[in-house]
Design a protein around this motif. Structure first.
Motif, PDB file in Angstrom:
ATOM      1  N   THR A 128       3.264  10.897  -9.268  1.00 18.43           N
ATOM      2  CA  THR A 128       4.146  10.756  -8.115  1.00 18.43           C
ATOM      3  C   THR A 128       5.566  10.626  -8.605  1.00 18.43           C
ATOM      4  O   THR A 128       5.821  10.390  -9.801  1.00 18.43           O
TER       5      THR A 128
ATOM      6  N   ASN B 261       8.502   8.193  -7.891  1.00 17.67           N
ATOM      7  CA  ASN B 261       8.940   6.968  -7.235  1.00 17.67           C
ATOM      8  C   ASN B 261      10.429   7.037  -6.902  1.00 17.67           C
ATOM      9  O   ASN B 261      11.179   7.813  -7.500  1.00 17.67           O
TER      10      ASN B 261
ATOM     11  N   HIS C 211       9.859   0.739  -9.445  1.00 16.48           N
ATOM     12  CA  HIS C 211       8.746   0.799  -8.507  1.00 16.48           C
ATOM     13  C   HIS C 211       7.474   1.262  -9.230  1.00 16.48           C
ATOM     14  O   HIS C 211       7.538   1.881 -10.291  1.00 16.48           O
ATOM     15  N   SER C 212       6.335   0.947  -8.628  1.00 18.97           N
ATOM     16  CA  SER C 212       5.055   1.393  -9.172  1.00 18.97           C
ATOM     17  C   SER C 212       4.195   1.896  -8.015  1.00 18.97           C
ATOM     18  O   SER C 212       4.337   1.432  -6.890  1.00 18.97           O
ATOM     19  N   SER C 213       3.319   2.827  -8.310  1.00 18.26           N
ATOM     20  CA  SER C 213       2.491   3.434  -7.267  1.00 18.26           C
ATOM     21  C   SER C 213       1.141   2.736  -7.169  1.00 18.26           C
ATOM     22  O   SER C 213       0.317   2.839  -8.087  1.00 18.26           O
TER      23      SER C 213
ATOM     24  N   GLU D  95       4.089   8.446 -13.820  1.00 15.25           N
ATOM     25  CA  GLU D  95       5.062   8.179 -12.767  1.00 15.25           C
ATOM     26  C   GLU D  95       6.451   8.650 -13.193  1.00 15.25           C
ATOM     27  O   GLU D  95       6.934   8.289 -14.273  1.00 15.25           O
TER      28      GLU D  95
ATOM     29  N   THR E 250      10.561   9.643 -11.359  1.00 17.67           N
ATOM     30  CA  THR E 250      11.402   9.205 -10.237  1.00 17.67           C
ATOM     31  C   THR E 250      12.065  10.421  -9.611  1.00 17.67           C
ATOM     32  O   THR E 250      12.171  11.497 -10.239  1.00 17.67           O
TER      33      THR E 250
ATOM     34  N   TYR F 202       5.455  11.046  -0.047  1.00 16.75           N
ATOM     35  CA  TYR F 202       6.069  10.193   0.975  1.00 16.75           C
ATOM     36  C   TYR F 202       7.357  10.856   1.444  1.00 16.75           C
ATOM     37  O   TYR F 202       7.820  11.834   0.843  1.00 16.75           O
TER      38      TYR F 202
ATOM     39  N   ASN G  32      10.021  11.315  -1.283  1.00 16.33           N
ATOM     40  CA  ASN G  32       9.868  12.151  -2.481  1.00 16.33           C
ATOM     41  C   ASN G  32       9.339  13.546  -2.204  1.00 16.33           C
ATOM     42  O   ASN G  32       9.134  14.322  -3.140  1.00 16.33           O
TER      43      ASN G  32
ATOM     44  N   ARG H  47       8.281  -4.059 -13.752  1.00 13.60           N
ATOM     45  CA  ARG H  47       8.226  -3.299 -12.502  1.00 13.60           C
ATOM     46  C   ARG H  47       7.822  -4.200 -11.341  1.00 13.60           C
ATOM     47  O   ARG H  47       7.197  -5.244 -11.529  1.00 13.60           O
TER      48      ARG H  47
ATOM     49  N   TYR I 197       3.068  -3.494  -6.280  1.00 14.83           N
ATOM     50  CA  TYR I 197       2.652  -3.458  -4.872  1.00 14.83           C
ATOM     51  C   TYR I 197       1.176  -3.832  -4.792  1.00 14.83           C
ATOM     52  O   TYR I 197       0.371  -3.437  -5.632  1.00 14.83           O
TER      53      TYR I 197
END
Length: 593
Positions: free
Chosen positions: A7, A9, A14-16, A37, A39, A64, A67, A183, A186
């Motif tokens: 992904t 980010n 940030h982390s997925s 990951e 960015t 999302y 991105n 990081r 979530y």
């Protein structure tokens, strides 16, 4: 088979969470999954080159609104150099309009619809079988996807039911914890939301499902013991289940070890006993609450099916703030149905009156799959064709109005949310401007007209620009405001500032006289301040002085305004565990220039 889950980010910190769930679910069958990951600020071809170098047999992207553009750019170029590579997309941005994405972007092979753990495992097994048999992948047999058949026609497989027992998903935090160093992590204790707010994707799902408390506690403790600094719960309404939320709150109070936890809560349904428990027992600074207010207009809330009691919300926010233990981040959305400029200004003032630590002013985004997008014509919405689908106006809020509100957002972020001038702003709001919205709007307009939005700024620029704006407005008692600005500038810095933005600095003789006065008063100062004030060398190393027009110390303590010639002395301990201190002394006018 080589598999890459990836992904882009929004930021490196940030982390997925989504990718980690997919990896943990598929890992027993495919132990060599790469999770990568990037960015959205990374160079597209650098991402393409890195993915190409990994030689994957399958690559899957989590998508999302923030991105999707960059992701599609990567996918387009990756497919040019690896046309044989199956590309899977999943995530909220592609879930609710899969037909659109597949028809518009032939480089996408499969879209996972909704919850992805079971689906991604079956997809990988299908591609594994196709690789072994040298036959086309039988995608139609995988539930919960949209795909393109051999003739290029978009097809949908059978829908996939939600996972009822969330504990059957292996923990994403069993290993690979070093990936999370430095990081934001979530975390979710539940999935789903009981409410049906029509601007939110959570309104599409039914019901709320929970991980067991044992599973949640185990994962949290593992992260805490690893030294994770910040954990953000992504549960849409964390406090909907009182008993469940209370037990997690208690567990974190007992085991936090300095980790900070952020929750999205619905403040008007926070029970009184839970509120009392938090304000009495929460360690200061450990919990942060994000509270979506969005609008205080009853008709607007009715139209978006948002159930909210602002009076109850206000009491909750006020009690939490008065406890001084939990920072609160309140959200507003400009552009909701039938909320015009005047109505939004009232919403802003209603919420700002609660003085949240942070007030986030957002703008309605017409997300794919939401009710507001489906009924956009009912309210004359015009909005961006591409992500993030932000509105440009509607039947009661023009594009010009939206731009005015954006100017409010700009100065709100710089001056309130960053807390650079709290005392100054409180004075201005109490003595100069009719309302908070009027201040932020007029200052935002001036900021834009001066062209400051197109250039950078240093910290001192924020003070000189506010001073220029207030001089332009011709406000009364400007000397008091400048005094408070000096106070805010000096007290908020960890180290004695080298640069000052004011001209009326003290001469050496004046500074010596002030030292003598502080020396005489050292017994009433904080212990470390008093100790350094006993030595002229240490005093000057640790303090900074400024001329002010009233006794700020007395005003803060009692509210009494004593005007005159005073000197503010701010003390810098140069220790992380100690805050700055200050004292105000009266200036000997015979020494002043």
């Amino acid at each position: 088979m080589k598999i890459v889950l990836t992904t882009l980010n929004a930021k490196f910190i940030h982390s997925s969470l989504a990718l980690r769930y997919l990896r943990s679910y598929a890992k027993p069958t495919f132990p060599q999954i790469d999770l990568v990951e990037y960015t959205i600020n990374d160079v597209t071809m650098n991402i393409v080159a890195d993915l190409y170098k990994r030689e994957p047999d399958v690559v899957a992207f989590s998508c999302y609104i923030w991105n999707i553009r960059e992701t599609l750019d990567v996918v387009r170029n990756l497919k040019k150099v690896r046309p044989d590579l199956p590309v899977i997309l999943g995530g909220p941005e592609v879930t609710y309009d899969a037909d659109h994405w597949l028809k518009k972007h032939p480089e996408i092979d499969v879209i996972v619809i909704g919850e992805g753990e079971q689906t991604i495992l079956e997809l990988l097994q299908t591609y594994q079988k196709a690789k072994e048999t040298q036959q086309p992948a039988l995608l139609r047999e995988v539930n919960g996807i949209a795909y393109r058949d051999e003739e290029g026609i978009v097809r949908f497989s059978m829908p996939r039911a939600q996972i009822e027992d969330l504990d059957t998903i292996p923990s994403p935090f069993e290993d690979h914890l070093d990936e999370l160093n430095n990081r934001v992590v979530y975390f979710e204790a539940s999935r789903g939301c009981p409410f049906k707010c029509q601007y939110c994707l959570s309104s599409i799902e039914d019901g709320v499902r929970y991980f067991s408390l044992e599973r949640v506690k185990s994962d949290l403790l593992r992260l805490i013991n690893h030294g994770v600094k910040t954990i953000k719960f992504v549960d849409r309404t964390f406090n909907i289940n009182k008993k469940y939320a209370l037990e997690i709150f208690q567990f974190l109070i007992d085991n936090h070890n300095g980790t900070v936890f952020q929750f999205e809560i619905t403040a008007d349904i926070l029970r009184a006993d839970v509120l009392d428990f938090l304000t009495e027992n929460a360690p200061p600074g450990i919990f942060r609450f994000e509270i979506g207010v969005q609008s205080t207009n009853d008709e607007t809330n009715r139209l978006v099916q948002r159930i909210q009691r602002f009076d109850r919300l206000s009491r909750t926010v006020t009690q939490i703030k008065e406890s001084g233990k939990i920072d609160q981040h309140l959200d507003l959305i400009a552009g909701l149905p039938e909320e015009d400029y005047q109505s939004f200004s009232k919403t802003f003032n209603d919420v700002f009156a609660l003085r949240p630590e942070e007030l986030q002013l957002g703008f309605l985004k017409m997300l794919r799959g939401t009710g507001v997008r489906a009924r956009a014509t009912d309210h004359g919405y015009i909005f961006m064709d591409e992500a993030p689908y932000e509105i440009l106006g509607n039947n009661v809020l023009s594009f010009a109005d939206m731009q005015k509100i954006k100017r409010v957002e700009d100065v709100l972020e710089k001056y309130w949310n960053d807390h650079r001038m709290d005392y100054t702003l409180e004075w201005l709001l109490a003595h100069v401007f009719e309302s908070p919205f009027e201040f932020f709007q007029s200052f935002g307009d001036y900021w834009e007209n001066k062209g400051w939005s197109r250039i950078g700024h240093q910290l001192e620029d924020l003070f000189t620009r506010l001073q220029e704006f207030l001089a332009y407005k011709g406000i009364e008692r400007m000397d008091h405001v400048v005094s408070l600005m000096k106070f805010d500038y000096m007290r908020n810095q960890k180290h004695r500032p080298r640069r000052l933005w004011w001209d009326d600095v003290l001469e050496k003789q004046e500074m010596q006289q002030i030292f003598a006065t502080v020396y005489e008063q050292r017994d009433r100062l904080r212990a470390d301040f008093g100790e350094h004030a006993a030595s002229e060398k240490e005093y000057f190393k640790h303090t900074l002085t400024a001329k002010i027009s009233f006794d700020i110390e007395t005003w803060i303590q009692t509210g009494e305004l004593i005007c005159g010639s005073f000197i503010l002395v701010v003390y810098y301990p140069y220790k992380d565990e100690q805050t700055n201190a200050f004292v105000v002394v009266e200036q000997d006018l015979s020494m002043a220039k």
